[in-house]
Write a protein that holds these residues in place. Structure first.
Motif, PDB file in Angstrom:
ATOM      1  N   THR A   1      -9.567   3.487   4.636  1.00  0.00           N
ATOM      2  CA  THR A   1      -8.527   3.918   5.558  1.00  0.00           C
ATOM      3  C   THR A   1      -8.863   3.548   6.997  1.00  0.00           C
ATOM      4  OG1 THR A   1      -9.542   6.105   5.641  1.00  0.00           O
ATOM      5  CG2 THR A   1      -7.739   5.789   4.096  1.00  0.00           C
TER       6      THR A   1
ATOM      7  N   ALA B   1      -2.203   3.492   2.601  1.00  0.00           N
ATOM      8  CA  ALA B   1      -2.916   4.615   1.995  1.00  0.00           C
ATOM      9  C   ALA B   1      -2.165   5.906   2.268  1.00  0.00           C
ATOM     10  CB  ALA B   1      -4.327   4.717   2.561  1.00  0.00           C
TER      11      ALA B   1
ATOM     12  N   PRO C   1      -6.882  10.896   0.808  1.00  0.00           N
ATOM     13  CA  PRO C   1      -7.678   9.688   1.000  1.00  0.00           C
ATOM     14  C   PRO C   1      -8.492   9.298  -0.230  1.00  0.00           C
ATOM     15  CG  PRO C   1      -8.359  11.420   2.534  1.00  0.00           C
ATOM     16  CD  PRO C   1      -7.217  11.941   1.746  1.00  0.00           C
TER      17      PRO C   1
ATOM     18  N   PRO D   1      -6.466   3.085  -1.506  1.00  0.00           N
ATOM     19  CA  PRO D   1      -5.350   2.325  -0.956  1.00  0.00           C
ATOM     20  C   PRO D   1      -4.415   1.818  -2.048  1.00  0.00           C
ATOM     21  CG  PRO D   1      -7.336   0.996  -0.959  1.00  0.00           C
ATOM     22  CD  PRO D   1      -7.736   2.370  -1.424  1.00  0.00           C
ATOM     23  N   SER D   2      -3.199   1.505  -1.652  1.00  0.00           N
ATOM     24  CA  SER D   2      -2.226   0.909  -2.569  1.00  0.00           C
ATOM     25  C   SER D   2      -1.698  -0.386  -1.942  1.00  0.00           C
ATOM     26  CB  SER D   2      -1.073   1.878  -2.838  1.00  0.00           C
ATOM     27  OG  SER D   2      -0.408   2.193  -1.638  1.00  0.00           O
TER      28      SER D   2
END
Length: 172
Positions: A3, A146, A151, A155-156
């Motif tokens: 992040t 994200a 958290p 992430p995507s």
């Protein structure tokens, strides 16, 4: 990607927007030129647009384009966006290579948190392609986002399609 990198990319978008804010062109968006993932046709001249995951970002963009020492900085800003608050969409291009793309809003993320999508050349988890027609630049690809409320979810990947219609390019 963590992040922290997403935050850095979002900050980069804001910095790019501030770098070129003094010389902007006003261009409103009404509809995307195509959907992400489709073959990259030539950009539609005259309209700056952005879409994320196939959904148009409804915004009234100010378009700013500046070139310095071979680097092209492109920015779309909407400082009073109903969904994303202070919204900035930016890209940095060197030659025909997209170096970075950042889409960030002061709101619009999960639970009212800031919203961010980022791509950086060489960083894992993304891609970007450039198509240009005169002073109109279309960048399509995938960036990382994200959920800041979770958290640990990691992430995507998010698809983006951005057209920067530059009436003028400062420094070109």
């Amino acid at each position: 990607m963590n992040t922290k990198l997403i935050a850095v990319l979002a900050a980069s978008a804001a910095a790019t927007a501030l770098f070129v804010t003094g010389c902007s062109d006003d261009a409103s968006t009404t509809s995307p030129t195509s959907t992400p993932g489709s073959a990259a046709p030539a950009p539609a001249a005259g309209k700056s647009t952005a879409s994320v995951d196939g959904k148009e970002v409804a915004a009234k963009f100010d378009t700013t384009c500046a070139k310095q020492a071979g680097t092209l900085a492109l920015a779309l800003t909407d400082t009073a966006n109903a969904t994303y608050g202070s919204l900035s969409v930016s890209a940095t291009v060197e030659g025909d290579t997209v170096q970075a793309v950042a889409i960030g809003g002061s709101q619009g993320g999960a639970n009212g948190l800031p919203y961010a999508v980022g791509y950086g050349q060489g960083a894992p988890g993304g891609s970007a392609k450039l198509a240009k027609d005169g002073n109109t630049y279309r960048i399509t690809g995938e960036g990382i986002s994200a959920d800041m409320t979770n958290p640990l979810a990691g992430p995507s990947t998010v698809k983006f399609d951005v057209t920067f219609a530059c009436a003028t390019i400062v420094g070109a």
